[in-house]
Design a protein around this motif. Structure first.
Motif, short mmCIF file in Angstrom:
data_model
loop_
_atom_site.label_atom_id
_atom_site.label_comp_id
_atom_site.label_asym_id
_atom_site.label_seq_id
_atom_site.Cartn_x
_atom_site.Cartn_y
_atom_site.Cartn_z
N ALA A 1 2.91 6.42 -12.79
CA ALA A 1 2.59 6.38 -10.60
C ALA A 1 3.10 5.53 -9.68
CB ALA A 1 0.70 5.69 -11.05
N LYS A 2 3.60 5.26 -9.82
CA LYS A 2 5.09 5.27 -8.91
C LYS A 2 5.57 6.10 -7.83
CE LYS A 2 8.23 2.56 -6.59
NZ LYS A 2 8.29 1.13 -6.00
N ARG A 3 5.14 6.55 -6.36
CA ARG A 3 5.01 7.38 -5.75
C ARG A 3 6.57 7.84 -5.15
NH1 ARG A 3 0.16 8.73 -3.45
NH2 ARG A 3 -1.51 7.19 -3.64
N ASP A 4 7.45 6.33 -4.32
CA ASP A 4 8.57 7.36 -3.64
C ASP A 4 9.82 7.18 -5.27
OD1 ASP A 4 7.88 4.16 -4.01
OD2 ASP A 4 9.39 4.05 -2.65
N ALA A 5 10.96 8.08 -4.80
CA ALA A 5 12.02 7.58 -5.74
C ALA A 5 13.12 8.14 -4.95
CB ALA A 5 11.76 8.77 -7.24
N PRO A 6 14.40 7.29 -5.53
CA PRO A 6 14.41 6.46 -6.23
C PRO A 6 13.07 5.21 -5.67
CG PRO A 6 16.41 6.93 -5.10
CD PRO A 6 15.47 8.16 -4.82
N SER A 7 13.97 4.15 -5.60
CA SER A 7 12.19 3.36 -5.53
C SER A 7 13.43 2.84 -4.62
CB SER A 7 12.63 2.04 -6.65
OG SER A 7 13.35 1.58 -6.93
N THR B 1 6.97 0.49 0.13
CA THR B 1 8.43 1.14 0.35
C THR B 1 8.48 2.46 0.16
OG1 THR B 1 8.62 1.41 -2.22
CG2 THR B 1 9.42 0.07 -1.03
N GLY B 2 9.47 3.31 0.61
CA GLY B 2 9.22 5.07 0.97
C GLY B 2 9.30 5.40 2.54
N PHE B 3 8.98 4.24 3.58
CA PHE B 3 9.25 4.69 5.15
C PHE B 3 9.98 5.63 5.27
CE2 PHE B 3 7.33 0.49 4.33
CZ PHE B 3 5.67 0.71 4.87
N THR C 1 0.82 -0.68 0.31
CA THR C 1 0.14 0.36 0.40
C THR C 1 1.16 1.24 0.42
OG1 THR C 1 -0.19 0.35 2.49
CG2 THR C 1 -2.01 -1.32 1.26
N VAL C 2 1.00 1.53 1.34
CA VAL C 2 1.97 3.39 1.30
C VAL C 2 1.87 2.86 2.59
CG1 VAL C 2 0.43 4.55 -0.50
CG2 VAL C 2 -0.57 4.47 1.82
N PRO C 3 2.73 3.93 3.30
CA PRO C 3 3.25 3.98 4.76
C PRO C 3 2.51 4.24 5.62
CG PRO C 3 5.38 4.93 2.88
CD PRO C 3 4.05 5.14 1.99
N ALA D 1 15.71 7.74 -11.18
CA ALA D 1 15.23 7.76 -11.47
C ALA D 1 14.27 8.01 -12.72
CB ALA D 1 14.17 8.00 -9.52
N ARG D 2 13.49 6.85 -13.70
CA ARG D 2 12.56 7.18 -14.34
C ARG D 2 11.75 7.17 -13.85
NH1 ARG D 2 16.37 5.67 -19.31
NH2 ARG D 2 15.93 3.40 -18.22
#
Length: 260
Positions: free
Chosen positions: A151-157, A94-96, A70-72, A198-199
């Protein structure tokens, strides 16, 4: 023996993929699936329940593991509920931030938590190959490039960060390398830095490339995912592996190594 899983974020890209994958497996069954928008169900034959009912569903249906992409903020809520119920969690979110990482560690004190930035078995092989290549090519410049859907939220992955960590580990430096995210203007390369790029475009499921370059030669290591079902299958493998284990933090590498 079949493992019963609960799936959160069921209407998301990965939630749908997990339900699709589970419906085709004999070793996994879906205890229930929740979504913030349960009216979009059923998915792969599974009716959807409201995410707000998660704690009651965990108590009533007693799944063996919860699978979360999901999301953090939502993930921390779901993992906390699973830990309170003594249910293992498999986390692909990811992205915590630092506070989120602390919350995951606290949950792992109460129930098993298996977290991975990527559930592709090929990515695990890539990480091993990166460590071996970096160790064998001391002093080579390192660049990491990743591409994901728009639509990927966090960068870098999370996977790109794991690759950079693997490079750092293989170098055995006294301090982590500086991570340079893209370059603009006058930006000569500094010794030891790791470039990270990140692309975001189209519907790309995931591509990661590591470039190691020295004087007169270069080595490129690349992983491409053609279908997010690869990650769903890996997450279900992880759920089957972690269910019933003692509280603690686990990693997908342990699942892959256990299958060898």
């Amino acid at each position: 023996m079949s493992v019963d899983v609960a799936v959160t974020g069921a209407t998301g890209r990965m939630g749908r993929a997990v339900l699709d994958a589970a419906s085709a497996r004999e070793d996994v069954s879906v205890a229930f699936a929740v979504s913030r928008d349960p009216g979009d169900g059923p998915i792969a034959g599974t009716a959807l329940d409201p995410a707000d009912d998660l704690r009651e569903l965990l108590a009533d249906r007693s799944p063996d593991a919860l699978v979360d992409f999901t999301v953090p903020a939502s993930s921390l809520e779901y993992v906390d509920a699973a830990a309170d119920a003594g249910v293992a969690s498999v986390v692909g979110t990811t992205g915590f931030d630092a506070e989120g990482e602390r919350a995951l560690r606290a949950a792992a004190d109460r129930a098993p938590v298996l977290r991975a930035s990527n559930f592709g078995r090929g990515v695990q092989a890539l990480l091993s190959a990166v460590e071996a290549a970096v160790a064998g090519l001391p002093g080579y410049d390192a660049e990491v490039t990743e591409t994901h859907h728009n639509a990927k939220r966090d960068a870098p992955s999370g996977t790109a960060n794991a690759i950079v960590d693997a490079i750092d580990d293989a170098r055995e430096s006294a301090a982590p390398a500086e991570r340079v995210h893209g370059r603009e203007g006058e930006a000569p390369r500094e010794d030891g830095e790791i470039g990270v790029h990140a692309r975001r475009a189209g519907s790309v499921d995931g591509e990661h490339e590591v470039l190691l370059a020295g004087d007169g030669e270069e080595l490129r290591l690349t992983h491409r995912a053609g279908d997010r079902g690869v990650f769903a299958e890996g997450a279900l493998d992880a759920a089957a592996w972690v269910a019933g284990r003692e509280p603690g933090r686990y990693d997908f590498a342990e699942v892959v190594e256990g299958d060898r």
